[in-house]
Design a protein around this motif. Sequence first.
Motif, mmCIF file in Angstrom:
data_model
loop_
_atom_site.group_PDB
_atom_site.id
_atom_site.type_symbol
_atom_site.label_atom_id
_atom_site.label_comp_id
_atom_site.label_asym_id
_atom_site.label_seq_id
_atom_site.Cartn_x
_atom_site.Cartn_y
_atom_site.Cartn_z
ATOM 1 N N LEU A 99 0.799 -1.184 0.197
ATOM 2 C CA LEU A 99 -0.093 -0.160 0.047
ATOM 3 C C LEU A 99 0.825 1.240 0.051
ATOM 4 C CD1 LEU A 99 -1.340 0.821 3.475
ATOM 5 C CD2 LEU A 99 0.487 -0.886 3.132
ATOM 6 N N PRO A 100 0.268 2.485 -0.359
ATOM 7 C CA PRO A 100 1.097 3.425 -0.263
ATOM 8 C C PRO A 100 1.495 3.990 1.162
ATOM 9 C CG PRO A 100 -0.789 3.785 -1.453
ATOM 10 C CD PRO A 100 -0.996 2.619 -0.758
ATOM 11 N N LYS A 101 2.708 3.980 1.671
ATOM 12 C CA LYS A 101 2.980 4.247 3.019
ATOM 13 C C LYS A 101 3.377 5.628 3.464
ATOM 14 C CE LYS A 101 5.219 0.686 4.627
ATOM 15 N NZ LYS A 101 6.442 -0.450 4.766
ATOM 16 N N SER A 102 3.387 6.679 2.407
ATOM 17 C CA SER A 102 4.023 7.903 2.627
ATOM 18 C C SER A 102 3.179 8.596 3.687
ATOM 19 C CB SER A 102 4.005 8.827 1.305
ATOM 20 O OG SER A 102 2.892 8.814 0.929
ATOM 21 N N THR A 103 2.107 8.425 3.937
ATOM 22 C CA THR A 103 1.163 9.181 4.672
ATOM 23 C C THR A 103 0.122 8.402 5.240
ATOM 24 O OG1 THR A 103 1.318 11.309 3.400
ATOM 25 C CG2 THR A 103 -0.307 11.181 5.207
ATOM 26 N N LEU A 104 0.381 7.822 6.510
ATOM 27 C CA LEU A 104 -0.482 6.851 6.914
ATOM 28 C C LEU A 104 -0.814 7.364 8.669
ATOM 29 C CD1 LEU A 104 1.314 3.439 6.292
ATOM 30 C CD2 LEU A 104 -0.736 4.244 5.201
ATOM 31 N N ASP A 115 6.586 -5.512 6.997
ATOM 32 C CA ASP A 115 5.658 -6.498 6.657
ATOM 33 C C ASP A 115 4.814 -6.156 5.378
ATOM 34 O OD1 ASP A 115 6.486 -8.180 8.678
ATOM 35 O OD2 ASP A 115 4.695 -7.357 10.050
ATOM 36 N N TYR A 116 4.700 -4.729 5.247
ATOM 37 C CA TYR A 116 3.952 -4.376 3.945
ATOM 38 C C TYR A 116 4.743 -3.636 3.014
ATOM 39 C CZ TYR A 116 0.208 -5.406 7.090
ATOM 40 O OH TYR A 116 -0.412 -6.040 8.272
ATOM 41 N N LEU A 117 4.645 -3.890 1.576
ATOM 42 C CA LEU A 117 5.528 -3.051 0.593
ATOM 43 C C LEU A 117 4.917 -1.705 0.376
ATOM 44 C CD1 LEU A 117 5.215 -5.897 -2.155
ATOM 45 C CD2 LEU A 117 7.182 -5.501 -0.603
#
Length: 336
Positions: A99-104, A115-117
């Motif tokens: 998932l997009p991880k730049s802003t979580l 654990d997540y790409l």
Amino acid sequence: MLERSLMTTTRTRSASTTGLLRPVALAAAAALALAGCASDAAETTTDAAATETDTDPAEVTVTHAQGETTVPVDPETVLVFDFATIDTLAAIGVEVDGLPKSTLPGDLAVYDTEDYLDIGTLFEPDYEAVNAAEPDLIIVAGRSAEALPELAKIAPTIDLSNDWEDFRGSIEDNARTLGQIFAAEEQIEELITALDADIEATREAAADAGEGLIVLTSGGEVTAYGPGSRFGFVHDELGVTPAVEDVEEATHGEAISFEFIAETDPDWLFVVDRDSATGEAGAAAAEVLDNELVAETTAWSEDNVLYVDSVDWYIVNGGLGTLQRITDEVASALAG
């Protein structure tokens, strides 16, 4: 296929006895051989029929916002460019792989681990990372919908964008699509049934609750939202009477003044703090609204100002779990 091994036992007999029995023995052997072939053929046919009946389909064709796509059932590697979809998948116990991880923000921070790409942003996918992941399914929606044509060159891609003209209906339809893909149709229907019941109960509570106004604060400014807007679910489905019917139905609402809030005098204020949701610096919504004009309203004087979960309302806004939490949030406020 089942294989059978036929074993033959040879016994020594006298020459005369052997001669007398040979024709009978040959006839019996031929009969047994024919019977065995018929039995094997019957079992093979039965096994094939059972396989066709008992095995679930390997693929399913689903309808989505940009057409129809054939996707694998229960795909192994799933990349998702939409937080609302991740929310719905989490509600049925399905993990995503990237998932997009730049802003979580908020609870989404649990995905900020190795654990997540990390597959880019909601607006700009990292196509190299997506391709390297060799996904079985890619899901886009809303902010990422325009990337579908390019992503579809890598793997089956579907668009689960919400329809603002049928917000609740589109969320439930998208959830059912996910139920088809991940063989979780019963779970999805149970969640929808529970949500529908809670929405109906909230509508009953809202009938005598007075008028409500939805506002969003950002950078010290205030905008208003009404029926049919991105937050119009409060009016359209939960039954809260709008304090203003003709608020501009646009994504970012209609800019308003504190005088407007005072003149409208809502019984309820539902407040979305955008800066808090996006992690941007700025005065908190409670600070922005704390002035003499807003204090004149019935909502303020009766402590009917609900500072909502801004991540759910502004960032995720659209998952089945999110819709349930928004419903619960409003219902709890109206119940006092």
